[in-house]
Design an enzyme around this catalytic site. Structure first.
Site: not given
Ligand code: NAD
Length: 496
Positions: A179-181, A153-154, A232, A253, A384, A234, A287
Site C-alpha cells: 500500500p502507499s507508505e 495509492p493513498w 498516477s 488503474e 490532474e 507517471a 480518480c
Molecule cells: P502514486 O503513483 O504516486 O503512488 C501509487 C503507489 O505507487 C504508491 O504505493 C507508491 O509508493 C508507489 N510507487 C511510487 N513510485 C514507485 C516506483 N518507482 N516503483 C514502484 N512503486 C512506486 O499515486 P498516489 O499519489 O499514491 O495516488 C494518487 C494517484 O492515483 C492519482 O493519479 C489517482 O488518479 C490515481 N488513482 C487511480 C485510481 C483508478 O482506479 N484509476 C484509483 C485511485 C487513485
C-alpha cells in the site's frame, strides 16, 4: 483496540504481523499536522520472504474448489464486518477523510467487494465446450496466474486494498500488496482480518515502504508473475517498463480528469448537486471526481451560481466530527500542490467563484473550489489536480461538448446530464472513458467494472470482468478421431 496493534509493525508476512527491518518513515496526521506514527518498512529480504510465502501458498490455494475459496471469503467478510467501526476510525485517521465517508462509503464498499467476490469465485465463466474441428472437442480452462504483486495509492487505502486483493485471490492467485507508505493502517488490518477469518497463511501478504525501493523490489521479484497497480499515470508507466523487463502482465488503474457535461435540457438543480458531490468527494482526491464541467452557455450562469452556493455552504473541518462534509487533504505537500495549481490558473485569467483558498486551521484543508474563465488547453483543465477543484467552461453545441470532454490525455470516467435520450445515448457512445454516467456521477458498485481508457490505464477492477486480468485462459483440445492418420495431416504429409 486489540484488533490492531501498530506496535507489532506494519508488514503482514505469511500470516503474521511483523516489524519491518527497513528505515522508518514518520507519518504526519493530515487532520492536525502533528506526527501520527512511525511507519516501519520492509527490507528487500522481507519483500522476498513475502513473495516466497505467497508462492508457497499458491499450489494449495489455487487448487481449492471455487466453493471452498468462496467459503473463506464469506468468513473474511463477516470478520471485517465485526471490525467495521475500527476500520473506519483508522481510515479517517490516516487519510484525513470525513468519518462519514469512511463509515458510509469506504468500509461498507470494501466489505461488499469481499462479498461480491465470494459469489463471483463460483462463477468463473468460459466458453461452452464446442466441436470446432471435426472429431475434436475444445474447452476452456481459466487458471490462476500465480503470485500477484500489487501496489496501491493513498486516497482510498481500504477500498483499493479490496479492489486489488479480491479478484486476485477469488480466482486462485496469492498476493503481496504494497500500500502507499502514507496510509498503511487499513491494509494491514485487512490482511489481519483475513487470517483471523481462517484464510491460509501466505495468501495475502502486505509489505510497506516507498515506491522506488520496496515497490520496485516487488515488481521485479522473479516469482511475481503479474503486477496490478493503482496510482498516477507517471508511476504506472514506470511499472509497465519494469514489468516488461520480464515480459510480465500488468493491470494499470491510473489518473483521471473526468468531464461533467451539462446540456441545456438538464435538471440544473440535480446537476449542481451532482457536480458538488462529484468534485468534493474524498476532498476531490478521487480518480473519477468531476473536474471539468462543460455547461451549455444558456444555463452556464444558473449552474455555476448554484454550484458556488452549495460549495460555500460545505463544512470543511475536523474529519472525526460527523457534521463535517469534507476533511483534509492527504499531506502538506499535496495541499501546496493544489493551492499552487489554483493560483497559476488565477494568474492566467481564471476567476474563483467559490473557495480558492485554504481553510485556516491546523492540518491540510482546502475549501471546495469553483473556477471559471480557464482556457481548455490550460494546466488546470488538462492536468490532474486531485483536490476539491471544479473548472466550469461553456459550450454551444453537442458536438463541441463531446469534443471538449474527450480533449485530455485521460479517459477514466465522465458524466452527461440531460433528459434527452438521444443525447444520453450519443454521449455514452462517444465519450472515451471506462465509465459514463447519465444524470449521475461517482456512484460505483462491486458488480460493474471500473477501469480506464487512454492514459487512465488498462484492465478492470471489480465485477466479473476483473477475472480477465487475473486468470490465464487455456484452450484444451481433445481429439476423439478414431483414425490414426487424421485428414488434416495430409497437408503436412500424405498417408502412404
Ligand atoms: P502514486 O503513483 O504516486 O503512488 C501509487 C503507489 O505507487 C504508491 O504505493 C507508491 O509508493 C508507489 N510507487 C511510487 N513510485 C514507485 C516506483 N518507482 N516503483 C514502484 N512503486 C512506486 O499515486 P498516489 O499519489 O499514491 O495516488 C494518487 C494517484 O492515483 C492519482 O493519479 C489517482 O488518479 C490515481 N488513482 C487511480 C485510481 C483508478 O482506479 N484509476 C484509483 C485511485 C487513485
Amino acid at each position: 483496540m486489540d484488533f490492531y496493534q501498530p506496535s507489532l509493525g506494519h508488514q503482514f508476512i505469511n500470516g503474521y504481523q511483523v516489524q519491518g527491518q527497513g528505515p522508518t518513515l514518520p507519518r504526519i496526521s493530515p487532520a492536525t499536522g502533528e506526527e501520527l506514527l512511525e511507519v516501519d518498512t520492509a527490507t528487500d529480504e522481507q519483500v522476498d520472504q513475502a513473495v516466497k510465502a505467497a508462492a508457497t501458498a499458491f499450489p494449495s490455494w489455487s487448487t481449492l474448489t471455487p466453493g471452498e475459496r468462496s467459503d473463506h471469503l464469506l468468513a473474511f467478510a463477516r470478520e471485517l464486518q465485526l471490525h467495521a467501526d475500527e476500520l473506519a476510525a483508522v481510515e479517517t485517521s490516516q487519510t484525513g477523510k470525513s468519518i462519514r465517508m469512511s463509515t458510509e462509503f469506504d468500509v461498507p464498499g470494501s466489505i461488499d467487494n469481499v462479498n461480491f467476490f465470494a459469489g463471483a469465485a463460483r462463477n468463473l465463466q468460459g466458453l461452452a465446450a464446442g466441436d470446432y474441428a471435426g472429431n475434436t472437442t475444445s474447452m476452456i480452462r481459466r487458471e490462476a496466474i500465480g503470485v500477484i504483486g500489487s501496489i496501491s495509492p493513498w486516497n482510498y487505502p481500504l477500498q483499493m486494498a479490496a479492489w486489488k486483493i479480491l479478484p486476485a485471490i477469488a480466482a486462485g492467485n496469492t498476493i503481496v500488496l504494497k500500500p502507499s507508505e502514507l496510509t498503511p493502517g487499513t491494509s494491514v488490518l485487512f490482511a489481519k482480518a483475513a487470517i483471523d477469518a481462517g484464510l491460509p497463511a501466505g495468501v495475502i501478504n502486505v509489505v510497506l515502504g516507498d515506491g522506488p525501493r520496496v515497490g520496485s523490489a516487488l515488481v521485479r521479484h522473479p516469482l511475481v508473475k503479474m503486477t496490478s497497480f493503482t496510482g498516477s499515470t507517471a508511476v504506472g508507466l514506470k511499472i509497465m517498463s519494469m514489468a516488461a523487463e520480464r515480459g510480465n502482465r500488468v493491470h494499470l488503474e491510473l489518473g483521471g480528469k473526468a468531464p461533467f457535461v451539462v446540456f441545456d435540457d438538464a435538471d440544473i438543480e440535480a446537476a449542481a448537486h451532482g457536480a458538488v458531490a462529484g468534485s468534493t468527494i474524498n476532498s476531490g482526491q478521487d480518480c473519477t471526481a468531476a473536474t471539468r464541467a462543460y455547461v451549455h452557455s444558456s444555463v452556464f450562469k444558473k449552474f455555476t451560481s448554484r454550484v458556488a452556493e452549495l460549495m460555500d455552504a460545505m463544512v470543511v473541518s475536523d474529519p472525526t466530527d460527523p457534521d463535517t462534509d469534507m476533511g483534509s487533504l492527504i499531506s502538506e505537500a499535496h495541499l501546496d500542490k493544489v493551492a499552487a495549481m489554483v493560483q497559476r490558473a488565477e494568474d492566467s485569467g481564471a476567476k474563483v467563484l467559490a473557495g480558492g483558498r485554504r481553510e485556516e486551521r491546523p492540518g491540510f484543508y482546502y475549501r471546495p473550489t469553483l473556477l471559471v474563465g480557464a482556457k481548455q488547453d490550460s494546466e488546470i483543465v488538462q492536468q490532474e489536480v486531485f483536490g476539491p477543484v471544479l473548472v466550469a467552461l461553456p459550450f454551444d453545441s453537442d458536438d463541441e461538448a463531446i469534443e471538449l470532454a474527450n480533449d485530455t490525455p485521460y479517459g477514466l470516467a465522465a458524466s452527461a446530464w440531460t433528459k434527452n435520450v438521444d443525447r444520453a445515448m450519443r454521449a455514452s457512445a462517444q465519450i472515451q472513458a471506462g465509465c459514463v454516467w447519465i444524470n449521475e456521477h461517482i456512484l460505483i458498485v462491486s458488480d460493474m467494472p471500473h477501469g480506464g481508457y487512454k492514459a487512465s490505464g488498462m484492465g478492470k477492477d471489480m465485477s466479473q470482468y476483473s477475472f480477465d486480468e487475473y486468470t490465464n485462459v487455456k484452450h484444451v483440445m481433445l481429439s476423439h478421431d478414431p483414425a490414426a492418420h487424421r485428414d488434416w495431416q495430409d497437408t503436412v504429409f500424405k498417408q502412404r
